[in-house]
Write a protein that holds these residues in place. Sequence first.
Motif, PDB file in Angstrom:
ATOM      1  N   PHE A  43      18.014  10.666  16.848  1.00 59.05           N
ATOM      2  CA  PHE A  43      16.438  10.873  17.289  1.00 59.05           C
ATOM      3  C   PHE A  43      15.805   9.432  17.213  1.00 59.05           C
ATOM      4  N   THR A  44      15.119   9.094  18.143  1.00 59.55           N
ATOM      5  CA  THR A  44      14.103   8.205  17.884  1.00 59.55           C
ATOM      6  C   THR A  44      12.894   8.748  17.359  1.00 59.55           C
ATOM      7  N   HIS A  45      12.247   8.222  16.233  1.00 59.74           N
ATOM      8  CA  HIS A  45      11.442   9.031  15.573  1.00 59.74           C
ATOM      9  C   HIS A  45      10.361   8.275  14.753  1.00 59.74           C
ATOM     10  N   SER A  46       9.261   8.683  14.470  1.00 56.95           N
ATOM     11  CA  SER A  46       8.508   8.096  13.657  1.00 56.95           C
ATOM     12  C   SER A  46       8.643   8.621  12.213  1.00 56.95           C
ATOM     13  N   ASP A  47       8.398   7.904  11.073  1.00 60.73           N
ATOM     14  CA  ASP A  47       8.588   8.435   9.942  1.00 60.73           C
ATOM     15  C   ASP A  47       7.793   8.185   8.717  1.00 60.73           C
ATOM     16  N   TYR A  48       6.406   8.592   9.039  1.00 58.44           N
ATOM     17  CA  TYR A  48       5.541   8.452   8.330  1.00 58.44           C
ATOM     18  C   TYR A  48       5.489   9.553   6.963  1.00 58.44           C
ATOM     19  N   ILE A  49       4.977   9.364   6.032  1.00 60.35           N
ATOM     20  CA  ILE A  49       5.029  10.321   4.882  1.00 60.35           C
ATOM     21  C   ILE A  49       3.472  10.878   4.819  1.00 60.35           C
ATOM     22  N   TYR A  50       3.025  11.849   4.654  1.00 60.84           N
ATOM     23  CA  TYR A  50       1.683  12.541   4.462  1.00 60.84           C
ATOM     24  C   TYR A  50       1.373  13.182   3.112  1.00 60.84           C
ATOM     25  N   LEU A  51       0.380  12.734   2.611  1.00 62.49           N
ATOM     26  CA  LEU A  51       0.007  13.435   1.249  1.00 62.49           C
ATOM     27  C   LEU A  51      -1.150  14.213   1.565  1.00 62.49           C
ATOM     28  N   LEU A  52      -1.011  15.457   1.267  1.00 61.49           N
ATOM     29  CA  LEU A  52      -2.036  16.654   1.490  1.00 61.49           C
ATOM     30  C   LEU A  52      -2.481  17.037   0.078  1.00 61.49           C
ATOM     31  N   ASP A  53      -3.844  17.124   0.242  1.00 59.13           N
ATOM     32  CA  ASP A  53      -4.299  17.936  -1.193  1.00 59.13           C
ATOM     33  C   ASP A  53      -4.245  19.335  -1.255  1.00 59.13           C
ATOM     34  N   GLN A  54      -4.851  19.938  -1.957  1.00 58.30           N
ATOM     35  CA  GLN A  54      -4.809  21.319  -2.549  1.00 58.30           C
ATOM     36  C   GLN A  54      -5.360  22.050  -1.490  1.00 58.30           C
ATOM     37  N   GLN A  55      -6.038  21.447  -0.259  1.00 60.85           N
ATOM     38  CA  GLN A  55      -6.624  22.401   0.637  1.00 60.85           C
ATOM     39  C   GLN A  55      -5.879  22.042   2.043  1.00 60.85           C
ATOM     40  N   GLY A  56      -4.690  21.457   2.013  1.00 64.54           N
ATOM     41  CA  GLY A  56      -3.771  21.016   2.922  1.00 64.54           C
ATOM     42  C   GLY A  56      -4.593  20.060   3.793  1.00 64.54           C
ATOM     43  N   ARG A  57      -5.304  19.193   3.378  1.00 69.69           N
ATOM     44  CA  ARG A  57      -5.981  18.235   4.106  1.00 69.69           C
ATOM     45  C   ARG A  57      -4.998  16.813   3.789  1.00 69.69           C
ATOM     46  N   VAL A  58      -4.956  16.215   5.033  1.00 66.66           N
ATOM     47  CA  VAL A  58      -4.489  14.877   4.860  1.00 66.66           C
ATOM     48  C   VAL A  58      -5.310  13.979   4.032  1.00 66.66           C
ATOM     49  N   PRO A 116       3.923   4.366   5.131  1.00 69.92           N
ATOM     50  CA  PRO A 116       5.035   4.045   6.003  1.00 69.92           C
ATOM     51  C   PRO A 116       6.431   4.570   5.102  1.00 69.92           C
ATOM     52  N   ALA A 117       7.588   4.737   5.690  1.00 66.44           N
ATOM     53  CA  ALA A 117       8.775   4.792   5.031  1.00 66.44           C
ATOM     54  C   ALA A 117       9.326   4.339   3.962  1.00 66.44           C
ATOM     55  N   ASP A 118       8.733   2.841   4.019  1.00 71.50           N
ATOM     56  CA  ASP A 118       9.083   1.849   2.843  1.00 71.50           C
ATOM     57  C   ASP A 118       8.025   1.937   1.615  1.00 71.50           C
ATOM     58  N   PHE A 119       7.281   3.082   1.454  1.00 72.22           N
ATOM     59  CA  PHE A 119       6.113   2.963   0.669  1.00 72.22           C
ATOM     60  C   PHE A 119       6.504   2.905  -0.739  1.00 72.22           C
ATOM     61  N   ASN A 120       5.475   2.349  -1.317  1.00 73.80           N
ATOM     62  CA  ASN A 120       5.686   1.698  -2.793  1.00 73.80           C
ATOM     63  C   ASN A 120       5.632   3.045  -3.696  1.00 73.80           C
ATOM     64  N   ILE A 121       6.661   3.503  -4.463  1.00 75.75           N
ATOM     65  CA  ILE A 121       6.683   4.605  -5.066  1.00 75.75           C
ATOM     66  C   ILE A 121       5.567   4.972  -6.315  1.00 75.75           C
ATOM     67  N   ASP A 122       5.232   3.655  -6.953  1.00 78.00           N
ATOM     68  CA  ASP A 122       4.169   3.658  -7.973  1.00 78.00           C
ATOM     69  C   ASP A 122       2.578   3.920  -7.178  1.00 78.00           C
ATOM     70  N   GLU A 123       2.622   3.457  -6.060  1.00 77.81           N
ATOM     71  CA  GLU A 123       1.358   3.671  -5.320  1.00 77.81           C
ATOM     72  C   GLU A 123       1.168   5.210  -4.919  1.00 77.81           C
ATOM     73  N   VAL A 124       2.319   5.891  -4.642  1.00 73.44           N
ATOM     74  CA  VAL A 124       2.081   7.218  -4.098  1.00 73.44           C
ATOM     75  C   VAL A 124       2.040   7.939  -5.560  1.00 73.44           C
ATOM     76  N   VAL A 125       2.766   7.743  -6.309  1.00 76.64           N
ATOM     77  CA  VAL A 125       2.730   8.394  -7.827  1.00 76.64           C
ATOM     78  C   VAL A 125       1.024   8.319  -8.290  1.00 76.64           C
ATOM     79  N   ALA A 126       0.106   7.013  -8.271  1.00 74.62           N
ATOM     80  CA  ALA A 126      -0.892   7.269  -8.381  1.00 74.62           C
ATOM     81  C   ALA A 126      -1.795   7.772  -7.804  1.00 74.62           C
ATOM     82  N   ASP A 127      -1.708   7.761  -6.419  1.00 75.87           N
ATOM     83  CA  ASP A 127      -2.468   8.446  -5.289  1.00 75.87           C
ATOM     84  C   ASP A 127      -2.199  10.153  -5.750  1.00 75.87           C
ATOM     85  N   VAL A 128      -1.281  10.634  -6.087  1.00 73.98           N
ATOM     86  CA  VAL A 128      -1.015  12.099  -6.407  1.00 73.98           C
ATOM     87  C   VAL A 128      -1.952  12.379  -7.525  1.00 73.98           C
TER      88      VAL A 128
END
Lengths: 183, 146
Positions: free
Chosen positions: A147-162, A167-179
Amino acid sequence: MLIAGAALLLAACSEPARELPVNTRLGGDFTLTDYNGERFSLSSLNGEVVILFFGYTHCPDICPAVLARVSQVYRNLKEQGEADQVRPVFVTFDPERDTAQHLREYLPWFKADILGLTGELSAIEKVAEQYGVVFIKEDGGNGEVDFTHSDYIYLLDQQGRVRKVYPADFNIDEVVADVKTLL
Amino acid sequence: MLKRFFSAMSGVALLVTVSAGAFAEARIEQAWLRAVPPVSPSMAGYFVLVNDTDQPLVLTGANADFAGMTMLHDTGTDGEGRRSMSHLKDVTIPAGESLAFAPGGRHLMLMKMKSVPEAGETPKVCLAFQNHADLCGAFQVRHNEP
């Protein structure tokens, strides 16, 4: 001088995390089939922070790397006692090969409580459209399907909102902090 | 049970070299496979191929006893951020140069898995060339890039 520097440092450390904006152009509820073969609606996870991502298990390069990185985010949160209300959700765009049973056997290996979703191709296409995901079936040669595909990762809040897209090579610490800003 | 080429491996740069001469050799460095679930239909291999010979090397494929099929692939990204894989018929490494196969780019794709080696294992993978004897090395199975 030292005192001024220390004051600046303290101010930076105590600065509250910036609130993530709501992305109103992407996202929304959907219903697919979970890895237990049951109908599953994203809204059933309301109240939890969701890390949503797409891929397929026959993809050897990018998808396992993304799965590993998302899993690391979850495990880091778990070590900090912050994973109870967090759920990684993987949506395949290869339902022909990624059956519920295959996802049920494949995903637990990552030890990150990843929920796997599959379903009718038309339903997956609709979800992809909601989230701006593109996937195109290709002939990979020697009878293999890629498959040719986009590979974004989405952070959704408790109401299911983006709230953020990575990007696929996201910074792990950044996502942890955002969550953690959403908990 | 997989036959293991090496029973143990320390460090990430383990390789086997086939010498064309005392000072001119081709070798595999930093060889590894990304760890995947045992039910995985495929896995990816990465390495740096060093060509210290005085001739261009033409890499045409690979083989491993735990995979029924192998291909050289390249993951590309288009202007809209979409990833796609393309099959590489061969890859030329000029004399005196090296070429990296790395995540998100060129990689070795192993398919039709007879068994899936686990993290920590070091199964043997051989690279095949148009104009050189096979280079075989121990590819360390890892969760993350070295």
